[in-house]
Scaffold this motif. Structure first.
Motif, short mmCIF file in Angstrom:
data_model
loop_
_atom_site.label_atom_id
_atom_site.label_comp_id
_atom_site.label_asym_id
_atom_site.label_seq_id
_atom_site.Cartn_x
_atom_site.Cartn_y
_atom_site.Cartn_z
N ASN A 1 58.73 76.69 28.52
CA ASN A 1 60.07 77.07 28.08
C ASN A 1 60.04 78.41 27.34
O ASN A 1 60.97 79.22 27.48
CB ASN A 1 60.66 75.98 27.16
N GLY A 2 58.99 78.61 26.54
CA GLY A 2 58.86 79.88 25.83
C GLY A 2 58.70 81.05 26.78
O GLY A 2 59.19 82.15 26.52
N ILE A 3 58.00 80.83 27.90
CA ILE A 3 57.84 81.89 28.91
C ILE A 3 59.19 82.22 29.54
O ILE A 3 59.52 83.39 29.76
CB ILE A 3 56.82 81.45 29.97
N LYS A 4 59.97 81.19 29.83
CA LYS A 4 61.29 81.43 30.42
C LYS A 4 62.20 82.19 29.46
O LYS A 4 62.99 83.03 29.88
CB LYS A 4 61.93 80.09 30.80
N GLU A 5 62.06 81.88 28.17
CA GLU A 5 62.88 82.54 27.16
C GLU A 5 62.28 83.87 26.71
O GLU A 5 62.91 84.57 25.90
CB GLU A 5 63.03 81.61 25.94
N MET A 6 61.05 84.18 27.16
CA MET A 6 60.33 85.39 26.72
C MET A 6 60.18 85.40 25.21
O MET A 6 60.26 86.44 24.56
CB MET A 6 61.04 86.65 27.21
N ASN A 7 59.90 84.22 24.66
CA ASN A 7 59.72 84.05 23.22
C ASN A 7 58.22 84.02 22.93
O ASN A 7 57.58 82.99 23.02
CB ASN A 7 60.40 82.76 22.75
N LEU A 8 57.65 85.17 22.57
CA LEU A 8 56.21 85.27 22.38
C LEU A 8 55.72 84.46 21.20
O LEU A 8 54.62 83.89 21.24
CB LEU A 8 55.81 86.75 22.22
N SER A 9 56.49 84.42 20.12
CA SER A 9 56.08 83.65 18.95
C SER A 9 56.02 82.16 19.26
O SER A 9 55.12 81.45 18.79
CB SER A 9 57.04 83.90 17.79
N LYS A 10 56.93 81.67 20.06
CA LYS A 10 56.93 80.26 20.46
C LYS A 10 55.74 79.96 21.35
O LYS A 10 55.09 78.92 21.19
CB LYS A 10 58.24 79.94 21.20
N ILE A 11 55.42 80.85 22.27
CA ILE A 11 54.25 80.67 23.14
C ILE A 11 52.98 80.62 22.31
O ILE A 11 52.12 79.77 22.51
CB ILE A 11 54.18 81.82 24.18
#
Length: 272
Positions: free
Chosen positions: A126-136
């Motif tokens: 989901n973090g990859i889809k959102e491009m959320n690096l901190s979440k990844i």
């Protein structure tokens, strides 16, 4: 012998580090022999650690978690087996016999750890889809932490109640069972050697195998001497291979030169 709290912490962190490092490319650290040696150093008996770790290392040769398969964890088993061999004072055979069931038990914990990491993997997707690096980054670290706990936490719990567990093993379990573990531990090195020979090209190097057998059985050569003998034979074999390749290259070059000479030049080309 009682295990100290600092030894429990160090060995728990060692188990944590070993399984996490097993996911990387550092093949030197995540070996049963290395774990056994370090555990022996922590417990004050390096010789026992070497003996337990080396035996489990032989058993683990040729066994890899290909495709994510769960296999016996001889690294963790080496830590537990060495520690209990030193604590109980019953010797290497007892530690090896105890380590094998631990290695098999770790298969179940390995499956549980992989199952738990599915949760973090979904969050990473989901973090990859959102491009959320901190979440990844966060869920990646949490997955690594849970993976390490699958070994570090059991080691901590086992050693935290180490004295009572050793008393249980020594007093409650029948003597025939502990004796059986010792006998099995004495047989396991032979099983490890058999597994190793199964994966090696023994038919091509039967001469070297016989030399080693004669050196140990009839000449009573110590293991260090056998290792030096094997090293010397390996050098000879390496030089032999290099020599054969050089001869082969010279032969190919000669054949190419012969083909060029036989081709020659035509009369018109020669006159020109």
């Amino acid at each position: 012998m009682n295990i100290e709290i600092w030894q429990i912490i160090v060995l728990s962190l060692l188990g944590f580090y070993a399984i996490v490092e097993n996911l990387g490319i550092n093949v030197f650290a995540n070996q049963a022999l290395i774990m056994g040696t370090i555990t022996g150093l922590v417990m004050g008996d390096v010789k026992t650690g070497l003996a337990v770790g080396a035996t489990l290392q032989l058993m683990g040769l040729g066994i890899q978690a290909y495709g994510g398969a769960s296999v016996p964890d001889y690294m963790t088993a080496s830590i537990v087996g060495t520690a209990f061999a030193v604590i109980s004072g019953k010797g290497v055979e007892f530690g090896i016999g105890l380590a094998v069931p631990v290695a098999l038990l770790m298969i179940q914990l390995d499956i549980l750890a992989r199952f738990c990491n599915v949760f973090f993997q979904r969050r990473i997707d989901n973090g990859i889809k959102e491009m959320n690096l901190s979440k990844i980054r966060l869920f990646h670290l949490l997955g690594t932490f849970s993976w390490g706990l699958s070994r570090g936490l059991p080691i901590f719990l086992v050693f935290s109640f180490g004295e009572s567990i050793v008393e249980f093993i020594s007093n409650v379990i029948p003597e025939w069972l502990t004796g059986g573990l010792s006998v099995a531990g004495g047989m396991l090195p032979a099983v490890g050697i058999a597994i190793l020979l199964r994966y090696l090209p023994v038919k091509n190097f039967i001469t070297y195998l016989l030399i080693g057998f004669i050196a140990v059985t009839y000449l009573h050569m110590p293991m260090f001497g056998v290792a030096l003998l094997g090293f010397a034979l390996a050098i000879l074999q390496f030089k032999k291979i290099i020599s054969e390749r050089q001869i082969g290259n010279v032969t190919i070059a000669t054949e190419n030169a012969t083909v060029q000479v036989e081709g020659g030049l035509s009369e018109n080309e020669y006159e020109n």
